[in-house]
Design a protein around this motif. Structure first.
Motif, PDB file in Angstrom:
ATOM      1  N   SER A 176       0.805  -1.207  -0.168  1.00 30.12           N
ATOM      2  CA  SER A 176      -0.275   0.002  -0.032  1.00 30.12           C
ATOM      3  C   SER A 176       1.019   1.236  -0.022  1.00 30.12           C
ATOM      4  CB  SER A 176      -0.938   0.026   1.132  1.00 30.12           C
ATOM      5  OG  SER A 176      -1.553  -1.096   1.555  1.00 30.12           O
ATOM      6  N   THR A 177       1.992   1.193   0.605  1.00 26.14           N
ATOM      7  CA  THR A 177       2.860   2.415   1.021  1.00 26.14           C
ATOM      8  C   THR A 177       2.878   3.210  -0.464  1.00 26.14           C
ATOM      9  OG1 THR A 177       3.955   1.136   2.528  1.00 26.14           O
ATOM     10  CG2 THR A 177       5.241   3.272   1.775  1.00 26.14           C
ATOM     11  N   PRO A 178       3.275   2.692  -1.476  1.00 19.72           N
ATOM     12  CA  PRO A 178       3.672   3.673  -2.480  1.00 19.72           C
ATOM     13  C   PRO A 178       2.289   4.270  -3.097  1.00 19.72           C
ATOM     14  CG  PRO A 178       4.094   1.574  -3.299  1.00 19.72           C
ATOM     15  CD  PRO A 178       4.038   1.395  -1.759  1.00 19.72           C
ATOM     16  N   ILE A 179       1.394   3.366  -3.118  1.00 20.69           N
ATOM     17  CA  ILE A 179      -0.122   3.849  -3.585  1.00 20.69           C
ATOM     18  C   ILE A 179      -0.775   4.784  -2.744  1.00 20.69           C
ATOM     19  CG2 ILE A 179      -2.145   2.884  -4.355  1.00 20.69           C
ATOM     20  CD1 ILE A 179      -1.243   0.068  -4.360  1.00 20.69           C
ATOM     21  N   TYR A 193      19.297   1.210   1.866  1.00 21.40           N
ATOM     22  CA  TYR A 193      18.017   0.402   2.223  1.00 21.40           C
ATOM     23  C   TYR A 193      17.181   1.200   3.340  1.00 21.40           C
ATOM     24  CZ  TYR A 193      19.456  -3.522  -0.704  1.00 21.40           C
ATOM     25  OH  TYR A 193      20.042  -4.169  -1.831  1.00 21.40           O
ATOM     26  N   THR A 194      15.923   1.312   3.169  1.00 21.42           N
ATOM     27  CA  THR A 194      15.316   1.630   4.359  1.00 21.42           C
ATOM     28  C   THR A 194      14.502   0.374   5.087  1.00 21.42           C
ATOM     29  OG1 THR A 194      13.239   2.333   2.993  1.00 21.42           O
ATOM     30  CG2 THR A 194      14.954   3.926   3.744  1.00 21.42           C
ATOM     31  N   SER A 195      14.863  -0.844   4.677  1.00 22.04           N
ATOM     32  CA  SER A 195      14.237  -1.931   5.249  1.00 22.04           C
ATOM     33  C   SER A 195      15.068  -2.123   6.699  1.00 22.04           C
ATOM     34  CB  SER A 195      14.626  -3.347   4.410  1.00 22.04           C
ATOM     35  OG  SER A 195      14.831  -2.922   3.024  1.00 22.04           O
ATOM     36  N   LEU A 196      14.404  -2.707   7.283  1.00 25.94           N
ATOM     37  CA  LEU A 196      14.431  -2.654   8.797  1.00 25.94           C
ATOM     38  C   LEU A 196      15.390  -3.898   9.180  1.00 25.94           C
ATOM     39  CD1 LEU A 196      11.262  -1.245  10.523  1.00 25.94           C
ATOM     40  CD2 LEU A 196      13.626  -0.288  10.171  1.00 25.94           C
ATOM     41  N   PHE A 197      16.282  -3.886   9.828  1.00 25.84           N
ATOM     42  CA  PHE A 197      17.011  -5.200  10.149  1.00 25.84           C
ATOM     43  C   PHE A 197      17.634  -6.200   9.155  1.00 25.84           C
ATOM     44  CE2 PHE A 197      13.400  -4.751  13.099  1.00 25.84           C
ATOM     45  CZ  PHE A 197      14.018  -3.673  14.196  1.00 25.84           C
ATOM     46  N   THR A 198      17.776  -5.615   7.998  1.00 24.99           N
ATOM     47  CA  THR A 198      18.227  -6.435   6.727  1.00 24.99           C
ATOM     48  C   THR A 198      19.456  -7.209   7.009  1.00 24.99           C
ATOM     49  OG1 THR A 198      18.869  -4.203   6.039  1.00 24.99           O
ATOM     50  CG2 THR A 198      17.668  -5.673   4.536  1.00 24.99           C
ATOM     51  N   GLN A 199      20.549  -6.747   8.139  1.00 25.45           N
ATOM     52  CA  GLN A 199      21.566  -7.437   8.157  1.00 25.45           C
ATOM     53  C   GLN A 199      21.406  -8.542   9.196  1.00 25.45           C
ATOM     54  OE1 GLN A 199      24.700  -7.215   6.935  1.00 25.45           O
ATOM     55  NE2 GLN A 199      24.039  -5.591   5.587  1.00 25.45           N
ATOM     56  N   ASN A 225       9.901  -2.342   6.230  1.00 29.34           N
ATOM     57  CA  ASN A 225      10.563  -1.047   6.094  1.00 29.34           C
ATOM     58  C   ASN A 225       9.739   0.309   6.520  1.00 29.34           C
ATOM     59  OD1 ASN A 225       8.846   0.461   3.810  1.00 29.34           O
ATOM     60  ND2 ASN A 225       9.399  -1.446   2.773  1.00 29.34           N
ATOM     61  N   MET A 226      10.592   1.446   6.528  1.00 25.50           N
ATOM     62  CA  MET A 226      10.207   2.563   6.962  1.00 25.50           C
ATOM     63  C   MET A 226       9.139   3.167   6.351  1.00 25.50           C
ATOM     64  SD  MET A 226      12.221   3.092   9.703  1.00 25.50           S
ATOM     65  CE  MET A 226      12.265   4.966   9.507  1.00 25.50           C
ATOM     66  N   GLY A 227       8.734   2.660   4.910  1.00 22.99           N
ATOM     67  CA  GLY A 227       8.108   3.539   3.970  1.00 22.99           C
ATOM     68  C   GLY A 227       6.588   3.743   4.509  1.00 22.99           C
ATOM     69  N   PHE A 228       5.923   2.934   5.074  1.00 25.70           N
ATOM     70  CA  PHE A 228       4.549   3.377   5.698  1.00 25.70           C
ATOM     71  C   PHE A 228       4.583   4.576   6.604  1.00 25.70           C
ATOM     72  CE2 PHE A 228       0.660   2.711   8.214  1.00 25.70           C
ATOM     73  CZ  PHE A 228      -0.174   2.677   7.307  1.00 25.70           C
ATOM     74  N   ILE A 229       5.514   4.500   7.611  1.00 29.42           N
ATOM     75  CA  ILE A 229       5.791   5.831   8.613  1.00 29.42           C
ATOM     76  C   ILE A 229       5.962   6.886   7.837  1.00 29.42           C
ATOM     77  CG2 ILE A 229       7.182   6.538  10.427  1.00 29.42           C
ATOM     78  CD1 ILE A 229       7.817   3.281  10.873  1.00 29.42           C
ATOM     79  N   ILE A 230       6.837   6.821   6.749  1.00 30.23           N
ATOM     80  CA  ILE A 230       7.002   8.077   5.856  1.00 30.23           C
ATOM     81  C   ILE A 230       5.820   8.496   5.128  1.00 30.23           C
ATOM     82  CG2 ILE A 230       8.511   9.158   4.065  1.00 30.23           C
ATOM     83  CD1 ILE A 230      10.561   7.027   4.830  1.00 30.23           C
ATOM     84  N   ALA A 231       5.123   7.506   4.626  1.00 32.81           N
ATOM     85  CA  ALA A 231       3.800   7.764   4.112  1.00 32.81           C
ATOM     86  C   ALA A 231       3.004   8.433   5.224  1.00 32.81           C
ATOM     87  CB  ALA A 231       3.183   6.514   3.618  1.00 32.81           C
ATOM     88  N   GLY A 250       7.258  11.239  -6.925  1.00 33.71           N
ATOM     89  CA  GLY A 250       8.607  10.811  -7.059  1.00 33.71           C
ATOM     90  C   GLY A 250       8.935  10.044  -5.650  1.00 33.71           C
ATOM     91  N   MET A 251       8.407  10.633  -4.539  1.00 32.89           N
ATOM     92  CA  MET A 251       8.867  10.038  -3.291  1.00 32.89           C
ATOM     93  C   MET A 251       8.148   8.523  -3.481  1.00 32.89           C
ATOM     94  SD  MET A 251      10.098  11.000  -0.540  1.00 32.89           S
ATOM     95  CE  MET A 251      10.590   9.813   0.936  1.00 32.89           C
ATOM     96  N   ALA A 252       7.287   8.270  -3.856  1.00 27.77           N
ATOM     97  CA  ALA A 252       6.614   7.130  -3.779  1.00 27.77           C
ATOM     98  C   ALA A 252       7.536   5.890  -4.479  1.00 27.77           C
ATOM     99  CB  ALA A 252       5.334   6.846  -4.580  1.00 27.77           C
ATOM    100  N   GLY A 253       8.139   6.488  -5.735  1.00 21.64           N
ATOM    101  CA  GLY A 253       9.387   5.782  -6.195  1.00 21.64           C
ATOM    102  C   GLY A 253      10.505   5.680  -5.553  1.00 21.64           C
ATOM    103  N   VAL A 254      10.862   6.378  -4.612  1.00 25.28           N
ATOM    104  CA  VAL A 254      11.955   6.274  -3.977  1.00 25.28           C
ATOM    105  C   VAL A 254      11.541   5.539  -2.783  1.00 25.28           C
ATOM    106  CG1 VAL A 254      13.307   7.514  -1.980  1.00 25.28           C
ATOM    107  CG2 VAL A 254      12.642   8.574  -4.175  1.00 25.28           C
TER     108      VAL A 254
END
Lengths: 346, 422
Positions: free
Chosen positions: B65-68, B183-189, B215-221, B274-278
């Protein structure tokens, strides 16, 4: 404020509704039935090509063995990993990724699920993980036959090739075909021009059609394509121009019965079925790449070709034998092709 | 007192019509499923199971949903001043492309890398939206036409860049992924370590969620939504934008520079898309732009989201979640129930269609109310005045505002519908 409350009500309704529905749950792992799940590429299940062939292979496999088979359709490349992950939820015995674009997603998912087996069509890893099987086709062999047939059948001594996107797989088709044409040209003692162009897409049929139209107007009378779904444009173009197209992957003569000369078959269904069978028989197929070619009947040309001169077909069958016996070494890369062309020139 | 008023007027509000529209979508889908020979109950059950059945499904719905949500926000923002940003798709593509290029070429620590990628993506989207704004503001060229054309230019430009030798990852259909610091994904490592594996075994719920690209995307959205709401409703700029949207000539007469506002709006809307793409590039696998044969529909889905949300930024979050849920859950519809996933497109189309008929629900409500009033008059009941003329002053006021709102909305809705059909 009121809007907020209303919004909260909507969310609550949906969530509550979902709880009542969780009763109908996923099919759980059932050890007695062998099950296979495939994930399609973004071309979709009815792509007249790989995804469809693979699914047909699985269906046939299910019919013969009573296994359970399922597929998940991807809409875009970013779906691949999530769909593979969804496939693991029901613990199938084997999970297929269809097409080389699955190379990275399969690696990721295989690492996360060391207890499950995966297979990928059309990709060979340099270092194959122990629970992954690569399945590749020696498509250059059938393309060579297609090229040979084109070279023997052309009236204008000009033929065309429309490719998908630049990749090692696409090279097999292009250079196999070019080599086949060159072989025919030598046999006939003439010079045959091959026009090569890529569509840069596997779905843009309009663009493929435009490219084929251009080739036909420049004098080509036979065009071979390896552009997946986009290739339907090439066949349409042959129909419009009253010329010939050579289909790919499946016998595509049904798309234009009078205008498809033959097809370079890639019997993905045969290979998928064979690999599933081996897995079911308990063989350890992980950690390796299985290669299928003319000798396995996994590539080839159809037996019925009503637009082809029977004499040409006979000769093509001789060429087939020569390829199987190793008398003809079919090039699959640009380098090998250049060396091959040079050797013919002598 | 307030609560009873809320419920009394609830069915006159746009949100009620939206809920009706969503339900209609499900009903129509159920009818089609039934007529095609699939059990609608198990099919829709599979759909809901695919959305909420496991923690990771919910997580995936949010990711999807985040980018949408953000493209929806972009459309809703432009829409507030009467602009129909169908170009969100192209702005999304340009944003994702710029993010990928910068993320691949620059390898800096995360604290520099991420802002740099965001800056690049937002700037690319904003400039691309700005072109539309400039053409609209300066030369009065319809933004729908330029938007659609620029979408195609973006698509083929993106494919061109993807296939350049320096960016194209051999034997794939995509570019090289961005560097991991972006990456804005959380805990990838941490996810791949053994400590994590044992932790996940002890906490299967968290483990299940962690299988997805959290990832952080939803919070940013959500933060962006709040920010855009603030801009629209609490700042002078937002007031000007809305004034232009309601009545352009009146706004101009009042001394608002319409041309300047058009360009600025499109810059912001483009930046959002553009932010959605990011967010997609930094947040989810494969962290790279792929060769596109058709639009991925993030921008176009954004249109539907903004439309279902009635142009409200907060509503975009809910509509975006609904949309993401349908798109993601739809895949299990086919996997589990065997029904074709195209049914989801029918459902979405129906919902949008019925949202377009929002006025109709109001009319039906009016008629029911009138009939009720007539009935109660007939029976000579004492509370006849309640539903008719309205007893409290606040009650009356509320009805008036909703009515004017609907009047304003109807011409806008028409624009949206015509745009959709293109």
């Amino acid at each position: 404020m009121k809007k907020w409350k209303a919004a909260a009500a909507v969310v609550l309704t949906i969530v509550l509704l979902s709880f009542t529905l969780t009763g109908c749950s996923m099919p759980q792992k059932d050890d007695s039935t062998f099950s296979v799940t495939m994930v399609t590429s973004d071309g979709g299940i009815n792509d007249q090509s790989f995804n469809q062939s693979s699914w047909e292979g699985l269906q046939k496999f299910a019919e013969e063995t009573g296994s359970e088979v399922r597929y998940i359709e991807s809409k875009q490349p970013s779906d691949y990993l999530t769909n593979l992950d969804r496939a693991t939820d029901s613990y199938p015995d084997l999970i297929w990724g269809i097409g080389y674009t699955f190379a990275d997603p399969i690696l990721t998912i295989a690492k996360a699920n060391p207890d499950m087996s995966f297979a990928i069509v059309d990709n060979a890893y340099d270092d194959t993980p122990f629970n992954v099987t690569g399945v590749v086709f020696r498509a250059e062999e059938s393309s060579f036959m297609a090229g040979y047939i084109a070279g023997m059948s052309t009236k204008t001594d000009k033929v065309g090739y429309v490719g998908g996107m630049k990749s090692a797989i696409n090279d097999q088709f292009q250079y196999g075909y070019d080599a086949g044409v060159a072989y025919a040209a030598k046999e006939r003692g003439v010079k045959i021009e091959v026009m090569n162009q890529l569509v840069e897409s596997y779905t843009d049929a309009a663009k493929a059609k435009a490219i084929a139209n251009k080739m036909f107007s420049q004098g080509a009378d036979i065009v071979f394509h390896s552009a997946g779904g986009a290739g339907q444009g090439v066949i349409e173009s042959a129909k419009d121009n009253g010329k010939y197209a050579i289909g790919v992957d499946r016998d595509q003569s049904y798309l234009a019965p009078d205008n498809v000369l033959t097809s370079a078959l890639k019997n993905v269904d045969t290979a998928v079925e064979l690999v599933c069978q081996e897995k079911m028989d308990g063989q350890d197929i992980g950690g390796q790449t299985l290669s299928f070619g003319l000798s396995d009947d996994a590539v080839g040309i159809p037996t019925e070709n009503k637009n082809m001169d029977p004499e040409v077909y006979e000769k093509a069958m001789e060429v087939r034998q020569k390829i199987i016996s190793g008398e003809i070494k079919v090039p699959a890369t640009e380098e090998a092709y250049n060396a091959y062309a040079a050797s013919l020139g002598q | 007192m307030q609560r009873s008023e809320f419920f009394k007027n609830f069915w006159r509000k746009p949100i009620f019509a939206t809920i009706i529209a969503i339900l209609s979508g499900f009903i129509v889908a159920a009818i089609i499923l039934a007529s095609a020979g699939y059990n609608p109950w198990t099919s829709l059950g599979a759909l809901f199971y695919g959305m909420f059945g496991r923690p990771k499904y919910i997580s995936n719905v949010i990711i999807k949903s985040t980018p949408i949500i953000v493209t929806g926000l972009s459309v809703a923002f432009a829409y507030k001043m009467g602009l129909f940003n169908i170009g969100a798709e192209g702005q999304y593509i340009m944003g994702a492309l710029a993010a990928n290029v910068v993320g691949y070429l620059v390898d800096a620590p995360a604290i520099i890398e991420i802002p740099l990628i965001i800056l690049a993506g937002v700037a690319a989207g904003a400039l691309y939206g700005g072109i539309i704004g400039l053409l609209k503001g300066r030369y009065d060229i319809n933004e729908v036409i330029t938007g659609i054309m620029l979408n195609w230019i973006a698509l083929y430009f993106s494919n061109y860049i993807v296939n350049l030798e320096i960016f194209h990852k051999p034997n794939t259909a995509s570019m090289y992924a961005i560097n991991e610091s972006g990456y804005t994904s959380l805990f990838t490592q941490w996810k791949t370590t053994e400590a994590a594996a044992t932790f996940f075994q002890e906490h299967p719920f968290i483990g299940d969620i962690m299988r997805t690209d959290v990832n952080m995307g939803f919070i940013i959205a959500v933060a962006l939504t709040i920010f855009i709401s603030w801009v629209l409703f609490k700042t002078t700029k937002g007031y000007q934008l809305r004034a232009v949207g309601y009545a352009q000539e009146a706004a101009e007469f009042a001394g608002i520079d319409v041309k300047k506002n058009v360009i600025q709006t499109m810059l912001i809307a483009g930046g959002l898309a553009g932010m959605a793409g990011v967010l997609n590039i930094t947040g989810i696998f494969p962290h790279a732009v792929s060769q596109l044969s058709a639009f991925e529909s993030y921008g176009l889905n954004g249109l539907c989201v903004a439309f279902i949300a009635g142009g409200s930024p907060i509503g975009c979050i809910l509509a975006g979640l609904l949309f993401g849920g349908l798109l993601y859950g739809g895949q299990s519809l086919q996997y589990m129930a065997g029904a074709p996933s195209e049914i989801i497109n029918i459902m979405i189309g129906t919902i949008v269609f019925f949202v377009g008929l929002e006025g109709l629900v109001g009319m039906i409500v009016d008629r029911i109310e009138k009939r009720k009033a007539a009935k109660s008059k007939e029976s000579g009941s004492s509370d006849s005045g309640k539903s008719g003329s309205g007893t409290g002053g606040s009650d009356k006021k509320e009805t008036v505002t909703t009515e004017t709102k609907q009047e304003i909305q109807s011409p806008e809705l028409k624009t949206l519908e015509t745009g959709k059909s293109q």
